[in-house]
Write a protein that holds these residues in place. Structure first.
Motif, PDB file in Angstrom:
ATOM      1  N   THR A  16      35.026  48.559  43.252  1.00 58.68           N
ATOM      2  CA  THR A  16      34.848  47.118  43.029  1.00 58.68           C
ATOM      3  C   THR A  16      33.437  46.817  42.526  1.00 58.68           C
ATOM      4  OG1 THR A  16      36.330  46.843  44.925  1.00 58.68           O
ATOM      5  CG2 THR A  16      35.332  44.857  44.041  1.00 58.68           C
ATOM      6  N   ASP A  56      38.620  42.187  47.742  1.00 56.94           N
ATOM      7  CA  ASP A  56      38.134  42.656  46.438  1.00 56.94           C
ATOM      8  C   ASP A  56      38.490  41.657  45.336  1.00 56.94           C
ATOM      9  OD1 ASP A  56      37.145  44.814  47.721  1.00 56.94           O
ATOM     10  OD2 ASP A  56      38.473  46.301  46.801  1.00 56.94           O
ATOM     11  N   GLU A  58      42.303  48.140  39.651  1.00 58.33           N
ATOM     12  CA  GLU A  58      41.651  48.870  40.738  1.00 58.33           C
ATOM     13  C   GLU A  58      42.718  49.334  41.704  1.00 58.33           C
ATOM     14  OE1 GLU A  58      38.425  46.994  42.946  1.00 58.33           O
ATOM     15  OE2 GLU A  58      38.564  48.545  44.495  1.00 58.33           O
TER      16      GLU A  58
HETATM   17 MG    MG Z   1      37.492  48.008  46.134  1.00 56.31          MG
END
Ligand code: MG
Ligand code: ZN
Length: 222
Positions: A43, A71, A116
């Motif tokens: 992140t 996140d 992600e």
């Molecule tokens: Mg993360």
């Protein structure tokens, strides 16, 4: 019987991954799957590169997590469209879950989609999401034995980021050991050292992403 079930799971994932890739290709969106263990700094890398790139590329983010939107909240603060994908405890993203995220993103308005993955050095690497590029992240705080211990994480990476390099003096992380192990697993990926907190190496990461974004979408913006 068990083997058949497993095979079906992977087959279904691969079918969804193919559909995702076709959709992304049709919309001219370059998709990047960001993989690494929990706390590898994925992140933070997004937070470092998105502000550098968002003026040249229209970016979107899919955030994979088990249970929270922590996140996604960090990415949302950067002013790019972000969708949270919750696995409900599951330890990896699947192409089917990504497909649901793609439906909720303004794909026609995007040049690049960053995904992600769930923080986990093991099974996310076994699931094709339909991405065009893979970036695998290893932080120096995880230890220099992790390339050798988790080879699948690095095997198909297009870029390997060694993160949190500013913390190396506090550890016994040996860059030579890791580089040697990584080269045994993956000869073609570039290896990049970053210190996201000091914005060192993150400009190179942004350039790497920009260079790999499809020329067609870059041209269509002009
Ligand atoms: Mg993360
Ligand atoms: Zn898993």
């Amino acid at each position: 019987m068990k083997i058949k079930v497993l095979k079906n799971v992977f087959q279904r994932n691969d079918n969804a991954a193919r559909e995702n890739r076709e959709l992304l290709d049709a919309r001219g969106v370059t998709c990047v799957n960001l993989l690494g263990g929990a706390g590898a700094g994925k992140t933070s890398l997004l937070e470092a590169v998105i502000p550098v790139l968002r003026d040249s590329l229209r970016m979107g983010v899919l955030e994979g997590d088990l249970a929270t939107t922590k996140d996604a909240t960090r990415v949302d603060a950067l002013g790019v469209p972000v969708i949270q994908l919750l696995t409900d405890g599951g330890c990896h993203l699947t192409a089917t879950l990504v497909q649901q995220g793609l439906r909720r993103l303004p794909l026609d308005g995007l040049d690049m989609l960053l995904i992600e993955n769930v923080g986990n050095p093991i099974c996310p690497a076994g699931f094709d999401l339909g991405e065009h590029l893979r970036i695998s992240v290893l932080s120096v705080t995880e230890g220099d034995d992790k390339a050798a211990k988790y080879p699948l994480l690095f095997k198909d990476a297009d870029l390997i980021v060694l993160s949190k390099c500013d913390l190396q003096p506090l550890t016994d992380f040996d860059f030579n050991t890791v580089t040697r192990d990584l080269r045994r697993i993956n000869r073609r990926a570039e290896i990049l050292q970053t210190q996201a907190r000091r914005a060192i190496g993150t400009e190179a990461l942004a350039t790497w992403l920009l260079d790999r974004c499809r020329p067609s979408s870059a041209a269509s913006r002009e």
